[in-house]
Design a protein around this motif. Structure first.
Motif, PDB file in Angstrom:
ATOM      1  N   ARG A 275       1.023  -0.818  -0.045  1.00  0.00           N
ATOM      2  CA  ARG A 275       0.233   0.318  -0.225  1.00  0.00           C
ATOM      3  C   ARG A 275       0.788   1.357   0.129  1.00  0.00           C
ATOM      4  N   ARG A 276       1.991   1.142   0.561  1.00  0.00           N
ATOM      5  CA  ARG A 276       3.314   2.433   0.631  1.00  0.00           C
ATOM      6  C   ARG A 276       3.207   2.596  -0.983  1.00  0.00           C
ATOM      7  N   ASN A 277       3.695   1.331  -1.330  1.00  0.00           N
ATOM      8  CA  ASN A 277       3.919   1.536  -2.397  1.00  0.00           C
ATOM      9  C   ASN A 277       3.394   1.818  -3.399  1.00  0.00           C
ATOM     10  N   ALA A 278       2.243   1.778  -3.333  1.00  0.00           N
ATOM     11  CA  ALA A 278       1.323   1.981  -4.042  1.00  0.00           C
ATOM     12  C   ALA A 278       0.632   3.564  -3.781  1.00  0.00           C
ATOM     13  N   ASP A 279       1.299   3.786  -2.259  1.00  0.00           N
ATOM     14  CA  ASP A 279       0.577   5.381  -2.887  1.00  0.00           C
ATOM     15  C   ASP A 279       1.863   6.204  -3.228  1.00  0.00           C
ATOM     16  N   ASP A 280       2.986   5.567  -3.081  1.00  0.00           N
ATOM     17  CA  ASP A 280       4.217   6.230  -3.362  1.00  0.00           C
ATOM     18  C   ASP A 280       3.714   6.374  -4.875  1.00  0.00           C
ATOM     19  N   ALA A 281       3.615   5.248  -5.632  1.00  0.00           N
ATOM     20  CA  ALA A 281       3.315   4.883  -7.471  1.00  0.00           C
ATOM     21  C   ALA A 281       2.743   6.480  -7.878  1.00  0.00           C
ATOM     22  N   ARG A 282       1.651   6.384  -7.417  1.00  0.00           N
ATOM     23  CA  ARG A 282       0.185   7.414  -7.092  1.00  0.00           C
ATOM     24  C   ARG A 282       1.022   8.797  -7.066  1.00  0.00           C
ATOM     25  N   ARG A 283       1.861   9.189  -6.070  1.00  0.00           N
ATOM     26  CA  ARG A 283       2.507  10.398  -5.969  1.00  0.00           C
ATOM     27  C   ARG A 283       3.137  10.787  -6.547  1.00  0.00           C
ATOM     28  N   GLN A 284       3.851   9.462  -7.765  1.00  0.00           N
ATOM     29  CA  GLN A 284       4.555   9.685  -8.788  1.00  0.00           C
ATOM     30  C   GLN A 284       4.493   9.848  -9.955  1.00  0.00           C
ATOM     31  N   LEU A 285       3.216   9.742 -10.385  1.00  0.00           N
ATOM     32  CA  LEU A 285       1.911   9.259 -11.527  1.00  0.00           C
ATOM     33  C   LEU A 285       2.179  11.344 -11.608  1.00  0.00           C
ATOM     34  N   ALA A 286       1.201  11.738 -10.031  1.00  0.00           N
ATOM     35  CA  ALA A 286       0.727  13.126 -10.221  1.00  0.00           C
ATOM     36  C   ALA A 286       2.072  14.188 -10.469  1.00  0.00           C
ATOM     37  N   LEU A 287       3.205  13.608 -10.332  1.00  0.00           N
ATOM     38  CA  LEU A 287       4.118  14.113 -10.534  1.00  0.00           C
ATOM     39  C   LEU A 287       4.893  14.480 -12.080  1.00  0.00           C
ATOM     40  N   GLY A 288       4.456  12.834 -12.500  1.00  0.00           N
ATOM     41  CA  GLY A 288       4.827  12.953 -13.740  1.00  0.00           C
ATOM     42  C   GLY A 288       3.961  13.481 -15.330  1.00  0.00           C
ATOM     43  N   GLU A 289       2.865  13.350 -14.293  1.00  0.00           N
ATOM     44  CA  GLU A 289       1.684  13.683 -15.142  1.00  0.00           C
ATOM     45  C   GLU A 289       1.979  15.672 -15.821  1.00  0.00           C
ATOM     46  N   ARG A 290       2.868  16.263 -15.312  1.00  0.00           N
ATOM     47  CA  ARG A 290       2.725  17.938 -15.083  1.00  0.00           C
ATOM     48  C   ARG A 290       3.631  17.774 -16.092  1.00  0.00           C
ATOM     49  N   LEU A 291       3.572  18.666 -16.971  1.00  0.00           N
ATOM     50  CA  LEU A 291       3.971  18.806 -18.571  1.00  0.00           C
ATOM     51  C   LEU A 291       5.420  19.928 -17.853  1.00  0.00           C
ATOM     52  N   GLN A 292       6.360  19.591 -18.542  1.00  0.00           N
ATOM     53  CA  GLN A 292       7.183  20.164 -18.374  1.00  0.00           C
ATOM     54  C   GLN A 292       7.601  21.419 -18.949  1.00  0.00           C
ATOM     55  N   PRO A 293       8.343  21.875 -19.015  1.00  0.00           N
ATOM     56  CA  PRO A 293       8.954  23.193 -19.669  1.00  0.00           C
ATOM     57  C   PRO A 293       9.165  23.274 -20.709  1.00  0.00           C
ATOM     58  N   GLY A 294       7.887  23.423 -22.414  1.00  0.00           N
ATOM     59  CA  GLY A 294       8.457  23.206 -23.926  1.00  0.00           C
ATOM     60  C   GLY A 294       8.004  21.934 -23.805  1.00  0.00           C
ATOM     61  N   GLU A 295       6.991  20.928 -23.140  1.00  0.00           N
ATOM     62  CA  GLU A 295       6.391  19.972 -23.436  1.00  0.00           C
ATOM     63  C   GLU A 295       4.860  19.861 -23.497  1.00  0.00           C
ATOM     64  N   ARG A 296       4.639  19.247 -24.744  1.00  0.00           N
ATOM     65  CA  ARG A 296       3.345  18.886 -24.781  1.00  0.00           C
ATOM     66  C   ARG A 296       2.725  17.750 -24.977  1.00  0.00           C
ATOM     67  N   ALA A 297       1.546  17.361 -24.179  1.00  0.00           N
ATOM     68  CA  ALA A 297       0.853  16.508 -23.959  1.00  0.00           C
ATOM     69  C   ALA A 297       0.800  15.271 -25.123  1.00  0.00           C
ATOM     70  N   THR A 298       1.036  15.754 -26.242  1.00  0.00           N
ATOM     71  CA  THR A 298       1.180  14.398 -27.243  1.00  0.00           C
ATOM     72  C   THR A 298       2.371  14.174 -28.006  1.00  0.00           C
ATOM     73  N   ASP A 299       3.922  14.838 -27.028  1.00  0.00           N
ATOM     74  CA  ASP A 299       5.156  14.091 -27.010  1.00  0.00           C
ATOM     75  C   ASP A 299       5.214  12.368 -27.054  1.00  0.00           C
ATOM     76  N   ALA A 300       5.549  12.075 -27.593  1.00  0.00           N
ATOM     77  CA  ALA A 300       6.558  10.641 -27.226  1.00  0.00           C
ATOM     78  C   ALA A 300       7.256  10.350 -25.311  1.00  0.00           C
ATOM     79  N   THR A 301       7.953  11.774 -25.925  1.00  0.00           N
ATOM     80  CA  THR A 301       8.359  10.637 -23.995  1.00  0.00           C
ATOM     81  C   THR A 301       7.645  11.221 -22.566  1.00  0.00           C
ATOM     82  N   TYR A 302       6.763  11.737 -23.032  1.00  0.00           N
ATOM     83  CA  TYR A 302       5.632  12.390 -21.833  1.00  0.00           C
ATOM     84  C   TYR A 302       4.835  11.265 -22.134  1.00  0.00           C
ATOM     85  N   LEU A 303       4.428  10.698 -23.043  1.00  0.00           N
ATOM     86  CA  LEU A 303       2.767   9.414 -23.175  1.00  0.00           C
ATOM     87  C   LEU A 303       3.895   8.651 -22.373  1.00  0.00           C
ATOM     88  N   ASN A 304       4.651   8.077 -22.639  1.00  0.00           N
ATOM     89  CA  ASN A 304       5.643   7.210 -22.402  1.00  0.00           C
ATOM     90  C   ASN A 304       6.119   7.213 -21.348  1.00  0.00           C
TER      91      ASN A 304
END
Length: 156
Positions: free
Chosen positions: A100-129
């Motif tokens: 459960r701790r690992n799942a919570d950590d993975a959800r936090r990582q997902l929330a951070l990872g879903e944020r677009l980086q400067p100059g990044e688009r939601a359709t970029d392959a790196t973002y989607l991957n």
């Protein structure tokens, strides 16, 4: 060896409770999965009081057919079985809390990872991957929690 000691050891060996097996599988990305279904390369988790592992772990284990015990079959006393069940329950509870701790950590990582980086688009392959891998990680941990919950529910 005295007969009483031999009989006691024989009782312990033969009166092992029937229970589902739990396997730990680590995929090529390092994701850990706990399941009650065998996968090639999975390792069986040894629980105190659990039956001995099958000799060939590369093959899926066969399910035991139901054979009622004869009347003179040695029985394990209730207190010993309760201790074994308590140990198994504690191991599973420790595993589920960690997962459960690992799942919570993975959800936090997902929330951070879903944020677009400067100059990044939601359709970029790196973002989607990146988002795809993070979602897979969350899903894997949630499946592990569900598998362990099923095992806990099967306990008496």
């Amino acid at each position: 060896m005295p007969i009483a000691r031999f009989s006691f050891l024989l009782c312990l060996i033969l009166a092992v409770p029937v229970q589902a097996e739990i396997y730990k599988y680590v995929d090529e990305n390092g994701q850990v999965t706990f399941t009650d279904v065998y996968r090639k390369g999975a390792k069986r988790i040894e629980l105190p009081g659990a039956p001995a592992p099958l000799p060939n772990r590369d093959k899926a284990p066969r399910r035991a057919s139901y054979n009622p015990s004869p009347a003179d079959f040695p029985r394990i006393d209730a207190s010993t079985q309760k201790r074994r069940d308590d140990i198994r329950r504690q191991v599973l509870q420790d595993e589920i809390s960690g997962e459960r701790r690992n799942a919570d950590d993975a959800r936090r990582q997902l929330a951070l990872g879903e944020r677009l980086q400067p100059g990044e688009r939601a359709t970029d392959a790196t973002y989607l991957n990146r988002v795809k891998k993070l979602r897979a990680s969350v899903q894997q941990h949630e499946q592990n929690v569900a598998s362990i919950q099923r095992e806990l529910a099967n306990l008496k």
